[in-house]
Design an enzyme around this catalytic site. Sequence first.
Site, mmCIF file in Angstrom:
data_model
loop_
_atom_site.group_PDB
_atom_site.id
_atom_site.type_symbol
_atom_site.label_atom_id
_atom_site.label_comp_id
_atom_site.label_asym_id
_atom_site.label_seq_id
_atom_site.Cartn_x
_atom_site.Cartn_y
_atom_site.Cartn_z
ATOM 1 N N LYS A 488 -30.478 15.963 -63.281
ATOM 2 C CA LYS A 488 -29.933 17.165 -62.631
ATOM 3 C C LYS A 488 -29.161 16.760 -61.384
ATOM 4 O O LYS A 488 -29.336 15.658 -60.870
ATOM 5 C CB LYS A 488 -31.081 18.102 -62.267
ATOM 6 C CG LYS A 488 -32.091 17.457 -61.336
ATOM 7 C CD LYS A 488 -33.371 18.263 -61.250
ATOM 8 C CE LYS A 488 -34.321 17.584 -60.270
ATOM 9 N NZ LYS A 488 -35.641 18.163 -60.263
ATOM 10 N N TYR A 715 -14.937 15.236 -30.779
ATOM 11 C CA TYR A 715 -14.921 16.644 -30.402
ATOM 12 C C TYR A 715 -15.925 16.934 -29.302
ATOM 13 O O TYR A 715 -16.980 16.307 -29.231
ATOM 14 C CB TYR A 715 -15.292 17.508 -31.621
ATOM 15 C CG TYR A 715 -14.165 17.666 -32.611
ATOM 16 C CD1 TYR A 715 -12.934 18.191 -32.219
ATOM 17 C CD2 TYR A 715 -14.354 17.322 -33.937
ATOM 18 C CE1 TYR A 715 -11.914 18.341 -33.139
ATOM 19 C CE2 TYR A 715 -13.338 17.464 -34.866
ATOM 20 C CZ TYR A 715 -12.116 17.975 -34.463
ATOM 21 O OH TYR A 715 -11.117 18.126 -35.362
HETATM 22 C C1 LIG Z 1 -36.606 17.234 -60.164
HETATM 23 C C2 LIG Z 1 -37.804 17.420 -60.985
HETATM 24 C C3 LIG Z 1 -38.593 16.317 -61.366
HETATM 25 C C4 LIG Z 1 -38.370 14.917 -60.866
HETATM 26 O O1 LIG Z 1 -38.985 14.737 -59.602
HETATM 27 P P1 LIG Z 1 -38.911 13.319 -58.859
HETATM 28 O O2 LIG Z 1 -39.786 13.480 -57.691
HETATM 29 O O3 LIG Z 1 -37.488 13.118 -58.490
HETATM 30 O O4 LIG Z 1 -39.387 12.332 -59.831
HETATM 31 C C5 LIG Z 1 -39.626 16.541 -62.242
HETATM 32 N N1 LIG Z 1 -39.886 17.776 -62.715
HETATM 33 C C6 LIG Z 1 -39.177 18.859 -62.356
HETATM 34 C C7 LIG Z 1 -39.520 20.190 -62.919
HETATM 35 C C8 LIG Z 1 -38.113 18.714 -61.474
HETATM 36 O O5 LIG Z 1 -37.399 19.780 -61.108
#
Ligand SMILES: *Cc1c(COP(=O)(O)O)cnc(C)c1O
Length: 820
Positions: A488, A715
């Site tokens: 993601k 700035y």
């Molecule tokens: C993002 C996510 C993960 C992965 O988590 P990490 O800490 O990056 O391993 C696992 N399960 C769900 C539902 C997530 O949204």
Amino acid sequence: MPNTTYTIAAIKQIIKADGNIVHDYTISALFTDSRRINNPAEGLFFALRGRRNGHEFVAEAYAAGVRNFVVGHGPEFNLPGANFLLVPDPLAAMQALAAYHRNRFNLQVIGITGSNGKTIVKEWLYQLLSADKNIVRNPKSYNSQIGVPLSVWQISERNELGIFEAGISTVNEMDRLEAMIKPEIGVLTHMGPAHDEGFESPKQKLLEKLKLFKSSKLLIHNYDQLLDFKNEITALETFTWSRKLREADLYVFSETVISKNYYLRARYQGKEIECLIPFTDQASVENAITCWAVMLAMGYSAVETDKRIERLTPVSMRLELKNGVNNCSVIDDSYNSDLQSLEIALNFLSQQNQHQKQTLILSDIYQSGLPQDVLYKQVAELVGTKKVDKFVGVGEALQAHQHYFDVAEQYFFKDTATLLQQLKSLAFKDETILIKGSRSFEFELVSRALAQKAHETIMEINLNSLLNNLNFYRAKLKPGVKVMAMVKAFSYGSGTFEVANMLQYNKVDYLAVAYIDEGVSLRQAGITLPIKVLNPEASAFDKLTENKLEPVIYSFGLLDDFVTYAIGKNIVNYPVHLKIDTGMHRLGFEGYEIETLCDMLETNRYLRVQSVFSHLAASEAPEHDEFTKKQIKRFEKAFKQIEATLGYEVIKHICNTSGISRWPQAHYDMVRLGIGLYGIDSSVSASETGLQPIASLKTSVAQVKKIGAGDTISYSRSGSLAKDGKIATVRIGYADGYLRAFGKGVGKMLVRGTVVPTVGNITMDMCMLDVSGLDVQEGDEVIIFDAEHRIEELAKQIGTIPYEILTNISQRVKRVYFYE
Ligand SMILES: *Cc1c(COP(=O)(O)O)cnc(C)c1O
């Protein structure tokens, strides 16, 4: 293939295997990876035990045409016409075969080991000696327990010299490598802290390495490095070099940088000699001195050696994947070319699914040690076995042998200049282009013409490290536990199809994205793995089903929407994932809702529940372990109820990255690997090594300015220097993801090896660094984070977590991918 061949019956004897030979075969190639098979009819597949059991791949290799297998167990294979040789340990059998092969030849062999520089020294010795000798060597850095036998297997009648490197990471590994390499001349390169964790002490590590030379006639090494170990050296003779001690054979007493070269003077056999090295960094200088010593020890004159060393060229083992013009992807491997590395690069090309069309631009290959007609016939065969749709051959030799090639679309040019003139007419568009050339062809010009110009701030992604991290976590899983890779948010900022191609090629079981659009992009890039969507929007269900994406159902509202949609579209048994809220309190069905959920699922023929999962709120935190245990209990209760209702088994999963590390009892059927894949895991202790950060963020200096003590910077006149000094303006700002919070000295970057603070506010596209007292030039590289200067530190500086830093790096920052 150039190899001497063996009958399968002879191999059976050599490796002392059991099993019946049902059909006679001649073997010339060894395989350990079912995805990398050329010439299957003459191949022997070793089902190695590893993180994934090699036996799982037997069927795949069989389907690819392989008929000969070395396996560690059992008669369960029932594949017609195939020979199965049964041995206790397939890897040991492959090594025994390699050792046998090695011993049949009388060539001179140089064996190289050490902590750093093995591959460079090997490649440079190859550059230095190939004018006089037909040389065989490890492809790339194939120096492991698997890489060495595959390297040694290439030895043929034609070779006069073998140059093999050996790499180890713990005790009792070198004897097996030594038995295959049997070096007459040994070379020890730089000893440093690499792999210290595999040994009780640096001494134990050194002694293990020295085993490579146990029957060598001559050992070449840095004198200072073995001062305390003189008694451990078993070689009959030594040739030593030193920058400190006069008693060394080659005593380097003067070193000067002359523009881009490094000028050395040394005492050798009572005379003063000199050498010009075309590099100035310390590692290259040390590796070049090692090569200097080897040449002298082998009897080359000081003058001849100097002449050859001056012409050394950089060794690049990595492929670069980047965006190209007209929506192309470009794989840049423009620095060397030989058969083995061509094969590796073609395999990488075939991993790419983002474009239908695959193109190879190849130059003549030099120094292969083969007669040209044999060489180009083999090249053509190799190209023929891969999916290459368009072939561009550059060079007179390729042109002369073009009749061997049979690619749908093919072109030949006599040199690079002609190709560049005609580049437009080749109409590159929507294709993946592999550019592979010998150095003298200057294919970097072709690469520059076809790759998109990168904004000078780039994020480099190391795909080898990604794979390493995947395997790091796989090793923690019981056999059969699946891996869902979380890609993601643009793979945590690391890329879309580039990362997904790698994961698909390496057989993860599932991918997960946040939104439907992210899943659609992966499908458009040719990704065929099952993809779970965490947050499916009802308005895009059409896109979801058309692209075979699997939604997470986390509420009754969403369940209702999806079932209504399915009824309307006449969809039955659509795969979905049920999310249970066990304490995170973000998305998911609560404990009290499970009963109602079960009632609704009982007679529902529109959905097929693929998996039931939950998410841990604090898997990384020991202070919340009691809470985590509660979550796990609630999860068990929920999925048992659901499975009982459904009457079929579903995939159950709850662990994220730190859950994998800290909660092995909760792995169930699958784990969801996120940030760990990208090399970050706060629950892996510093002493447990093996995880590698995959991303480096780099920019460059746009301008250097002198600043007086009273002047203000940026700035709101937010910065100043305590006394007269210098600032460097660099090409990264908050629009790139270098947050404003890093301003006014909070953030630090690395310039010419020195850590320097920001001064003043970060601006949109730029920020300023205090470089007072440093020799900094416009154009210098600036590192924001990399494997040493960790992203975890950056996150700490501004009170956030690495996830946020990574996912904030804007799309304007070009990603460049490396693969070795
Ligand atoms: C993002 C996510 C993960 C992965 O988590 P990490 O800490 O990056 O391993 C696992 N399960 C769900 C539902 C997530 O949204």
